[in-house]
Write a protein that holds these residues in place. Structure first.
Motif, PDB file in Angstrom:
ATOM      1  N   HIS A  93       0.904   3.668  -2.827  1.00 29.14           N
ATOM      2  CA  HIS A  93       0.860   5.821  -2.647  1.00 29.14           C
ATOM      3  C   HIS A  93       1.584   5.957  -3.530  1.00 29.14           C
ATOM      4  O   HIS A  93       2.295   7.325  -3.783  1.00 29.14           O
ATOM      5  N   THR A  94       2.898   5.490  -3.108  1.00 32.39           N
ATOM      6  CA  THR A  94       4.586   7.228  -3.642  1.00 32.39           C
ATOM      7  C   THR A  94       4.508   6.614  -4.734  1.00 32.39           C
ATOM      8  O   THR A  94       4.338   7.877  -5.583  1.00 32.39           O
ATOM      9  N   ARG A 116       1.683   6.772  -6.865  1.00 32.63           N
ATOM     10  CA  ARG A 116       0.630   7.779  -7.574  1.00 32.63           C
ATOM     11  C   ARG A 116       0.876   8.239  -7.386  1.00 32.63           C
ATOM     12  O   ARG A 116       1.112   9.886  -8.221  1.00 32.63           O
ATOM     13  N   GLN A 117       1.980   8.988  -6.302  1.00 31.90           N
ATOM     14  CA  GLN A 117       1.992  10.600  -6.136  1.00 31.90           C
ATOM     15  C   GLN A 117       3.404  10.800  -7.589  1.00 31.90           C
ATOM     16  O   GLN A 117       3.498  12.153  -8.241  1.00 31.90           O
ATOM     17  N   ASN A 168       0.525  -1.216  -0.210  1.00 32.61           N
ATOM     18  CA  ASN A 168       0.006   0.054   0.162  1.00 32.61           C
ATOM     19  C   ASN A 168       1.110   1.166  -0.533  1.00 32.61           C
ATOM     20  O   ASN A 168       0.446   2.133  -0.558  1.00 32.61           O
ATOM     21  N   GLU A 169       2.170   1.326   0.950  1.00 34.38           N
ATOM     22  CA  GLU A 169       3.046   2.878   0.956  1.00 34.38           C
ATOM     23  C   GLU A 169       3.132   2.555  -0.344  1.00 34.38           C
ATOM     24  O   GLU A 169       3.561   3.658  -1.016  1.00 34.38           O
ATOM     25  N   GLU A 212      -4.507  -1.151  -8.416  1.00 29.11           N
ATOM     26  CA  GLU A 212      -4.840  -1.551  -7.301  1.00 29.11           C
ATOM     27  C   GLU A 212      -5.687  -2.678  -7.185  1.00 29.11           C
ATOM     28  O   GLU A 212      -4.722  -3.798  -6.500  1.00 29.11           O
ATOM     29  N   TRP A 227      -6.452   4.105 -11.613  1.00 27.59           N
ATOM     30  CA  TRP A 227      -6.033   3.885 -10.620  1.00 27.59           C
ATOM     31  C   TRP A 227      -6.276   2.312  -9.881  1.00 27.59           C
ATOM     32  O   TRP A 227      -5.996   1.076  -9.367  1.00 27.59           O
TER      33      TRP A 227
END
Length: 346
Positions: A162-163, A165-166, A158-159, A221, A217
């Motif tokens: 998130h990274t 995606r940013q 998950n981390e 995911e 996304w």
């Protein structure tokens, strides 16, 4: 999938261009139209297309002014523009080039011209995608994610998502570029998992019908979570059907308000992914399924004469008796008392 905006003040020309694009059989997700530059600029600000086809001469704001204004907007940097004009004046073409226009077409145009231009634009988009995010970064992310999946570190996955995606958001990719990038990333991840030569994973990611960044996304995911859960089940030696496990859990807890998040946590799935998987498998939402099972159980209990309706209401998870009777009538077409009356139970 690509999105196109056609700008021309002549309705017949707009319609004709729209039809030619539709006939291309290329991966076009959306075709919108605008009758002048002002309308087009507003639409672009609300939802940027991948390709813009615009006329030169239009009221309110002509094509050249529109192109000029678009050069001032950062988020349109990767948008490809095609100018369609009835004027072969070199000055027009020169100005268009200075505004970053990819193609300058002279009217009248035919199907072949439009289709050739579309293929060229799509090829350009693919090149832009590959150069916008470095191969080194993609490989690094895929390697870390593959390791996190293999060691079943859900928090780490998950981390990393998130990274990633940013990082992608910083490049302001179009929807088609983002889908291409995520598809490439997913294929790379599958390849790395398969090099371990323990379990075989199949690359089957599909972005058909995806029109927004959020949808892209969500698809990506969900596919990553699918791999995670597939590996988890393979390690156990026998694969359990997560939806069947969820159904069993719901059945055992019909007497209380079980949430989607609770069931997802019980079977070890991400809530968003579980919601999508449940709907695809059962053709019902989690809530619809739970209500149906409650009502079916209520009908069976109502067939037992000595059960009070208020007790049955609590038994199927409705502390609020009026809410139970209302739901039962909506589901069966009659009140619980009427249902019993039909069975000859008073």
């Amino acid at each position: 999938m690509y999105r196109i905006l056609i700008v021309d003040d002549e309705p017949m020309i707009r319609k004709g261009l729209e039809k030619l694009v539709e006939q291309s059989e290329l991966p076009i997700a959306q075709i919108r139209v605008a009758e002048n530059g002002v309308d087009a600029l507003e639409q672009i600000r609300n939802d940027r297309p991948d390709f813009l086809f615009t006329d030169i001469r239009m009221p309110k704001m002509d094509g050249l002014e529109l192109c000029s204004k678009l050069t001032e907007l950062e988020f349109t940097a990767n948008m490809q523009i095609v100018v369609i004009s009835g004027y072969s004046d070199f000055e027009y073409a020169q100005k268009c080039l200075s505004y970053g226009v990819k193609e300058y077409l002279l009217k009248p145009i035919n199907k072949k011209v439009i289709h050739d231009v579309l293929r060229k634009l799509i090829a350009n988009t693919s090149k832009q995608t590959k150069t916008s995010v470095s191969v080194f970064k993609l490989d690094g992310w895929a390697e870390q994610t593959e390791d996190a999946i293999w060691t079943l570190q859900l928090g780490k996955i998950n981390e990393l998502l998130h990274t990633f995606r940013q990082q992608c958001s910083a490049h302001q990719l179009t929807i088609s570029q983002l889908c291409d990038l995520l598809d490439e990333c997913y294929a790379l991840l599958i390849k790395k998992l398969n090099t371990r030569d323990v379990f075989a994973f199949i690359s089957g990611l599909r972005f058909h019908g995806v029109e927004t960044e959020e949808e892209a996304w969500h698809t990506f995911e969900a596919a990553i979570m699918d791999i995670f859960n597939e590996l988890k089940q393979k390690r156990k030696g026998k694969a359990k059907d997560p939806v069947e496990e969820a159904k069993l859990y719901i059945e055992e807890h019909l007497a209380r308000e079980v949430s989607l998040e609770e069931v997802a946590d019980y079977i070890g799935l991400n809530a968003s992914y579980f919601s999508q998987l449940f709907k695809q498998t059962t053709q019902e939402t989690f809530v619809q399924y739970r209500i149906r099972r409650r009502m079916e159980k209520a009908k069976k209990l109502l067939e037992i004469p000595h059960y009070r309706i208020t007790d049955i209401s609590n038994e199927v998870g409705y502390a609020d008796h009026p809410h139970f009777t209302k739901t039962f009538k909506k589901y069966t077409g009659c009140l619980p008392s009427e249902f019993r009356h039909k069975l000859g139970i008073e």
